[in-house]
Design a protein around this motif. Structure first.
Motif, short mmCIF file in Angstrom:
data_model
loop_
_atom_site.label_atom_id
_atom_site.label_comp_id
_atom_site.label_asym_id
_atom_site.label_seq_id
_atom_site.Cartn_x
_atom_site.Cartn_y
_atom_site.Cartn_z
N ARG A 194 -10.37 -6.24 -103.47
CA ARG A 194 -10.59 -6.93 -104.75
C ARG A 194 -10.67 -5.95 -105.91
O ARG A 194 -10.22 -6.26 -107.02
N ASP A 197 -7.13 -5.19 -106.86
CA ASP A 197 -6.36 -6.22 -107.56
C ASP A 197 -7.09 -6.81 -108.77
O ASP A 197 -6.62 -7.74 -109.41
N SER A 199 -10.06 -8.39 -108.98
CA SER A 199 -10.79 -9.66 -108.83
C SER A 199 -12.22 -9.48 -108.34
O SER A 199 -12.90 -10.48 -108.06
#
Length: 207
Positions: A194, A197, A199
């Motif tokens: 995460r 990316d 997020s």
């Protein structure tokens, strides 16, 4: 009797230290405290983790602080108790491993526990307080700058064995913390994905 890792520990003492550490480490303070306060099951909110960061997502800062303290001190207690009762510092090191495994894989929660950051720090406090202060300073600095709890833990844990080995020259403690750091990184594998990316949730973010 055979000695484990040439540390002067019999298998019986090593097994006892590991078991003591595991039992202490497996106490799920986040679950216990949130339930006692009438809060939700931590596993049903946020990241689903049982640690202090997820407790913070409930909005209860006091409960998050207590969870952090409990998860930290169970690691400290495991090392110190085993050292005092079972055979010195080497028994304490084995108990530290047990405490970390207990936190990650508690039998009471079907072996689905936390990610180990607070317990990592608690074990480090018992082994070398000065390095524990460096770990905390690194975590706080990175968390302040990025608001990513996971990134703070990953970087601080990566540096810890190196500091123990090259700064204070404690090879046994460095070996233990290297194993714990590897486990910590493994438990954070989803967080790493995460982070890459964009997020990953930030400190104080609900949901």
């Amino acid at each position: 009797m055979p000695e484990i890792l040439n540390w002067g520990l019999s298998w019986a003492v090593a097994a006892s230290a590991l078991a003591l550490g595991y039992l202490l480490g497996s106490i799920p303070f986040g679950i216990i405290l949130t339930r006692l306060s009438g809060g939700p099951d931590l596993r049903s909110i946020g990241s689903g983790n049982i640690g202090a960061t997820n407790v913070l997502r409930t909005g209860n800062k006091k409960l998050a602080a207590l969870t952090l303290l409990g998860d930290m001190l169970k690691g400290t207690a495991a090392v110190l108790l085993a050292a005092a009762l079972l055979g010195g510092r080497e028994a304490g090191l084995v108990a530290g491993l047990g405490a970390f495994l207990g936190h990650l894989f508690p039998v009471w929660l079907r072996f689905k526990g936390g990610k180990g950051v607070a317990t990592f720090l608690g074990i480090l406090i018992a082994l070398k307080g000065s390095i524990a202060l460096v770990f905390a300073a690194l975590w706080l600095s990175i968390a302040y700058l990025t608001r990513y709890s996971s990134l703070s833990a990953l970087i601080a844990s990566l540096l810890t064995p190196l500091l123990l080995l090259f700064w204070v020259r404690d090879a046994k403690a460095a070996a233990l913390m290297a194993v714990l750091a590897a486990l910590l990184w493994f438990m954070h594998r989803a967080n790493i994905a995460r982070l890459l990316d964009g997020s990953e949730g930030k400190i104080g973010q609900k949901g």
